[in-house]
Write an enzyme that holds these catalytic residues in place. Sequence first.
Site, PDB file in Angstrom:
ATOM      1  N   ASN A   9       0.833  -1.223   0.109  1.00 52.17           N
ATOM      2  CA  ASN A   9      -0.012  -0.016  -0.010  1.00 52.17           C
ATOM      3  C   ASN A   9       0.889   1.050  -0.049  1.00 52.17           C
ATOM      4  O   ASN A   9       1.475   1.502   1.065  1.00 52.17           O
ATOM      5  CB  ASN A   9      -0.863  -0.059   1.216  1.00 52.17           C
ATOM      6  CG  ASN A   9      -1.792   1.176   1.322  1.00 52.17           C
ATOM      7  OD1 ASN A   9      -2.040   2.043   0.665  1.00 52.17           O
ATOM      8  ND2 ASN A   9      -2.446   1.439   2.444  1.00 52.17           N
ATOM      9  N   LYS A  11       0.273   4.116  -0.405  1.00 54.19           N
ATOM     10  CA  LYS A  11      -0.498   5.393   0.438  1.00 54.19           C
ATOM     11  C   LYS A  11      -0.290   6.615  -0.706  1.00 54.19           C
ATOM     12  O   LYS A  11      -0.343   6.472  -1.840  1.00 54.19           O
ATOM     13  CB  LYS A  11       0.083   5.698   1.791  1.00 54.19           C
ATOM     14  CG  LYS A  11      -0.159   4.519   2.592  1.00 54.19           C
ATOM     15  CD  LYS A  11       0.120   4.463   3.880  1.00 54.19           C
ATOM     16  CE  LYS A  11       0.104   3.090   4.887  1.00 54.19           C
ATOM     17  NZ  LYS A  11      -0.071   3.454   6.096  1.00 54.19           N
ATOM     18  N   HIS A  97      -9.448   1.365   4.929  1.00 57.17           N
ATOM     19  CA  HIS A  97      -8.065   1.416   5.672  1.00 57.17           C
ATOM     20  C   HIS A  97      -8.261   2.486   6.976  1.00 57.17           C
ATOM     21  O   HIS A  97      -9.168   3.131   6.835  1.00 57.17           O
ATOM     22  CB  HIS A  97      -6.929   1.966   4.760  1.00 57.17           C
ATOM     23  CG  HIS A  97      -5.835   1.965   5.402  1.00 57.17           C
ATOM     24  ND1 HIS A  97      -5.132   3.096   6.339  1.00 57.17           N
ATOM     25  CD2 HIS A  97      -4.583   1.231   5.178  1.00 57.17           C
ATOM     26  CE1 HIS A  97      -4.007   2.612   6.676  1.00 57.17           C
ATOM     27  NE2 HIS A  97      -3.842   1.318   6.142  1.00 57.17           N
ATOM     28  N   GLU A  99      -6.855   4.924   8.065  1.00 55.06           N
ATOM     29  CA  GLU A  99      -6.487   6.266   7.709  1.00 55.06           C
ATOM     30  C   GLU A  99      -7.647   6.825   7.056  1.00 55.06           C
ATOM     31  O   GLU A  99      -8.003   8.013   7.165  1.00 55.06           O
ATOM     32  CB  GLU A  99      -5.088   6.605   6.826  1.00 55.06           C
ATOM     33  CG  GLU A  99      -4.019   6.153   7.625  1.00 55.06           C
ATOM     34  CD  GLU A  99      -2.920   5.388   6.786  1.00 55.06           C
ATOM     35  OE1 GLU A  99      -2.907   5.522   5.567  1.00 55.06           O
ATOM     36  OE2 GLU A  99      -1.933   4.955   7.352  1.00 55.06           O
ATOM     37  N   GLU A 169      -5.180  -4.751  10.420  1.00 49.80           N
ATOM     38  CA  GLU A 169      -4.204  -3.803  10.873  1.00 49.80           C
ATOM     39  C   GLU A 169      -4.498  -3.028  12.143  1.00 49.80           C
ATOM     40  O   GLU A 169      -5.229  -2.088  12.294  1.00 49.80           O
ATOM     41  CB  GLU A 169      -4.222  -2.654   9.652  1.00 49.80           C
ATOM     42  CG  GLU A 169      -3.849  -3.231   8.382  1.00 49.80           C
ATOM     43  CD  GLU A 169      -3.357  -2.313   7.235  1.00 49.80           C
ATOM     44  OE1 GLU A 169      -2.138  -2.411   6.646  1.00 49.80           O
ATOM     45  OE2 GLU A 169      -3.953  -1.195   7.265  1.00 49.80           O
ATOM     46  N   GLY A 175       2.740   2.444  10.727  1.00 49.16           N
ATOM     47  CA  GLY A 175       3.605   3.484  10.331  1.00 49.16           C
ATOM     48  C   GLY A 175       4.528   3.958  11.676  1.00 49.16           C
ATOM     49  O   GLY A 175       5.065   4.831  11.714  1.00 49.16           O
ATOM     50  N   SER A 215       3.573  -2.236  10.469  1.00 50.36           N
ATOM     51  CA  SER A 215       5.094  -2.024  10.434  1.00 50.36           C
ATOM     52  C   SER A 215       5.701  -3.729  10.067  1.00 50.36           C
ATOM     53  O   SER A 215       6.720  -4.031  10.484  1.00 50.36           O
ATOM     54  CB  SER A 215       5.570  -1.835  11.742  1.00 50.36           C
ATOM     55  OG  SER A 215       4.949  -0.634  12.136  1.00 50.36           O
TER      56      SER A 215
HETATM   57  P1  13P Z   1       3.301   0.409   7.634  1.00 52.84           P
HETATM   58  O1  13P Z   1       3.580  -0.673   6.924  1.00 52.84           O
HETATM   59  O2  13P Z   1       4.074   1.586   7.099  1.00 52.84           O
HETATM   60  O3  13P Z   1       3.235   0.495   9.106  1.00 52.84           O
HETATM   61  O4  13P Z   1       1.648   0.734   7.102  1.00 52.84           O
HETATM   62  C1  13P Z   1       0.841  -0.487   7.155  1.00 52.84           C
HETATM   63  C2  13P Z   1      -0.363   0.036   6.396  1.00 52.84           C
HETATM   64  O5  13P Z   1      -1.104   0.759   6.772  1.00 52.84           O
HETATM   65  C3  13P Z   1      -0.690  -0.841   5.191  1.00 52.84           C
HETATM   66  O6  13P Z   1      -1.985  -0.761   4.661  1.00 52.84           O
END
Ligand code: 13P
Length: 252
Positions: A9, A11, A97, A99, A169, A175, A215
């Site tokens: 992803n 993002k 997601h 976010e 997640e 992150g 992560s």
């Molecule tokens: P990270 O791998 O950067 O922690 O992000 C995970 C994520 O949100 C994947 O959709």
Amino acid sequence: MRQKIVAGNWKMNNNLNEGIKLTSEVVNMVQDELTNGVQVILGCPFIHLTSVQKLTNGTKVALSAQNVHQEEKGAYTGEVSATMLKSVPVQYVIIGHSERREYFEESNELLAKKVDILLKNELIPIFCCGESLAIREAGNHVEYVCNQLKESLYHLSTADFSKIVIAYEPIWAIGTGVTASAAQAQEMHLALRNFIAEKYGQEIADNTSILYGGSVKPANAQELFACPDVDGGLVGGASLKSRDFVDIAKSF
Ligand code: 13P
């Protein structure tokens, strides 16, 4: 056997040229090195999709968008529909997601509509779920995540549910560099699989791919993927580096 999947992803990262370069590197490495049957997916911003599709077409790498609008078409300035994504074509779409739930106020109810429009267009939803740290510390994480599935997915027929990919997640692991321990991931994945079995039966539950995200790195992927109910990863930061991302896919 359920499909093993490693999905990146990106993002809101990479300009077009950076995205093309990253894709070329990933496609080449996957074609040359990946022999374990893992489905690799690139989850790109909308503007990358047509360019990336030209590079992934006919390879082992599949393509995903990161969002979709819930309506068929119409006056929704700035939005992208499922039929548009299908026409690229992409195969997968990440929805829900954390976010998007947090910054764009996407509710379980809205996500149920997004699931429906994707399935109608024969696109595979990668349905994200996960709890905040406060919910985990209160001990309500399993109940909370099961409820996300129930409210967004449990209206589906068995045939439709069997097309869904789930990505667990935990928000506190995204992150942050803090990964859920393999035991924490396994606990939740098993709980979700049991919850799916209650509604759709054990066979459907056993065939549902449940990915872990938060992560994931080359250094921890092997331990996470060794868990019996972890079927792969949804990878953010580490998917921006071709070597790291493909090494994660090779960790199975
Ligand atoms: P990270 O791998 O950067 O922690 O992000 C995970 C994520 O949100 C994947 O959709």
